[in-house]
Enzyme design. Sequence first.
Site, PDB file in Angstrom:
ATOM      1  N   CYS A  63      -5.511  12.756  -5.656  1.00  0.00           N
ATOM      2  CA  CYS A  63      -6.690  12.127  -5.075  1.00  0.00           C
ATOM      3  C   CYS A  63      -7.913  13.003  -5.278  1.00  0.00           C
ATOM      4  O   CYS A  63      -7.958  14.127  -4.773  1.00  0.00           O
ATOM      5  CB  CYS A  63      -6.482  11.891  -3.578  1.00  0.00           C
ATOM      6  SG  CYS A  63      -5.813  10.277  -3.169  1.00  0.00           S
ATOM      7  N   HIS A 111      -1.425   5.853   2.015  1.00  0.00           N
ATOM      8  CA  HIS A 111      -0.468   6.855   2.478  1.00  0.00           C
ATOM      9  C   HIS A 111      -0.346   6.873   4.004  1.00  0.00           C
ATOM     10  O   HIS A 111       0.688   7.282   4.544  1.00  0.00           O
ATOM     11  CB  HIS A 111      -0.869   8.244   1.976  1.00  0.00           C
ATOM     12  CG  HIS A 111      -0.801   8.366   0.490  1.00  0.00           C
ATOM     13  ND1 HIS A 111      -1.316   9.443  -0.194  1.00  0.00           N
ATOM     14  CD2 HIS A 111      -0.275   7.539  -0.458  1.00  0.00           C
ATOM     15  CE1 HIS A 111      -1.128   9.275  -1.493  1.00  0.00           C
ATOM     16  NE2 HIS A 111      -0.500   8.132  -1.676  1.00  0.00           N
ATOM     17  N   PHE A 132      -7.294   7.401  -4.339  1.00  0.00           N
ATOM     18  CA  PHE A 132      -7.625   6.752  -3.071  1.00  0.00           C
ATOM     19  C   PHE A 132      -6.501   6.815  -2.038  1.00  0.00           C
ATOM     20  O   PHE A 132      -6.350   5.897  -1.224  1.00  0.00           O
ATOM     21  CB  PHE A 132      -8.016   5.282  -3.312  1.00  0.00           C
ATOM     22  CG  PHE A 132      -8.920   5.097  -4.499  1.00  0.00           C
ATOM     23  CD1 PHE A 132     -10.090   5.822  -4.632  1.00  0.00           C
ATOM     24  CD2 PHE A 132      -8.575   4.218  -5.521  1.00  0.00           C
ATOM     25  CE1 PHE A 132     -10.918   5.670  -5.734  1.00  0.00           C
ATOM     26  CE2 PHE A 132      -9.397   4.060  -6.632  1.00  0.00           C
ATOM     27  CZ  PHE A 132     -10.560   4.793  -6.737  1.00  0.00           C
ATOM     28  N   CYS A 133      -5.733   7.895  -2.040  1.00  0.00           N
ATOM     29  CA  CYS A 133      -4.613   8.043  -1.102  1.00  0.00           C
ATOM     30  C   CYS A 133      -3.694   6.830  -1.140  1.00  0.00           C
ATOM     31  O   CYS A 133      -3.140   6.407  -0.119  1.00  0.00           O
ATOM     32  CB  CYS A 133      -5.121   8.295   0.317  1.00  0.00           C
ATOM     33  SG  CYS A 133      -5.919   9.895   0.503  1.00  0.00           S
ATOM     34  N   ALA A 134      -3.535   6.284  -2.342  1.00  0.00           N
ATOM     35  CA  ALA A 134      -2.606   5.176  -2.584  1.00  0.00           C
ATOM     36  C   ALA A 134      -2.027   5.388  -3.977  1.00  0.00           C
ATOM     37  O   ALA A 134      -2.125   4.524  -4.849  1.00  0.00           O
ATOM     38  CB  ALA A 134      -3.309   3.831  -2.474  1.00  0.00           C
TER      39      ALA A 134
END
Length: 459
Positions: free
Chosen positions: A395, A129, A375-377
């Site tokens: 997350c 992100h 995982f902020c993805a």
Amino acid sequence: MSVSTAALDPSVCAPLPVLGQDVTVPLVTGGEVTYAALDYAASAPALQRVWDDVAAYAPYYGSVHRGAGYLSQLSTDLFENSRRTVAEFLGCRPEDQVVFTRSTTDSLNLLAAAIPANCQVFVYETEHHASLLPWRDAQVTYLNAPRTPGQAVETLERALADRDPYGPALVCVTGASNVTGELWPVRELAAAAHAHGARIVLDAAQLAPHHPVDIAELDVDWVAFSGHKLYAPFGSGVLAGRADWLQAAEPYLAGGGASRKVARRADGGVDVDWHTTAARHEAGSPNVIGVYSIASACKALTEAGFDNLVAREQELVSRIREGLAEVPEVQVLSLFGDDAPRVGVISFVVRGWNSSHFAAALSAEYGIGVRDGLFCAHPLVRTLLGSDPQDPGECGAPEAEPGERSLNAIRVSFGAGTPDEHIDRFLRAVTELVREGAQWKYRTEDGRCVPDRGEAAQI
């Protein structure tokens, strides 16, 4: 970009000393164990060398660029020497600037604020992100997740061929995925970008701690990374690369340090002459300890021999992948396939387990710290799990009870300070949990799976 270890002997490189390597933690089943930190991708432990360097400097701490006293002059020299150290570590070109920021996220937001008007930005949906979201004031094209490095290049070339050929354009790409650890074809992507008149910024947050990064060799325009992933705490980051867009942009923050001269006008207003150096975007009192810690980490990694560090890490990657392959219930997540080169970041799911439950059991029963979540993805993990882009999930905040499937994965990550015993314990723990189940009951509390402390909690 590739990882080659054929001519290297991992045994010549022992783990680098890091803080916390002797810390013990309690187990829910009784007793204590040395903590196995296997969450390097979130924040790597500080190198002992970094901590020692900072401790030695701390008594001499003073204001930077602002004082005539001895400590201020010493701190200013240390700050600017750190800039030169980072530039050398990154292989910067003579005309490049090194700007100190708070993190990778801050670095990319700074660049986003500096891009010219009407700039077209191209970014893969697979990004963290930090590199997916900052481009709010630009015309953004989100590229679908490629399934091979070659497809990544082809996808970018097609998108760039369709763009307005006369306006500015920027490509943003990761060097190593924070989810799969897979290396991206950065040099080839840079060539494609430049062939179509675009520039490229490399998110090296997960690459720089595991693999040499050379701006000139990769032919990228900018590199961004964070100190806390490079074994350096204290909240500092780097944006390094071409100076022209940064010099032409308004300062990222307005204030002291960014301004060279300020004068009142006759009409009562203020005229400001801004710096054209990196100071233009470093307003305020700088985080000199954070900056120095990054420089110390760069020196430590270089002096340890990065090639040997890479070789040892690749041996650990092979051991974990081979060990997980022996457990049929484990599915390792991959975008480019099993043979793709990668750094020490591996994500997986376990059939029959809620990922948060599994991660909680690793911690509570084995003293192993990993991460679970998206995982902020988020778009990437959803793609890898084959879920609908609109499926729920946050997350680190699972929505399923222990034992239920959740839209999350488990990530194990490691690096220069990881001892062999941590890898061995992790593989043993995975096998035992899958084969025998958890020894303790768990429940969801505030969105996290935690051990149940009730009297009948032990199974």
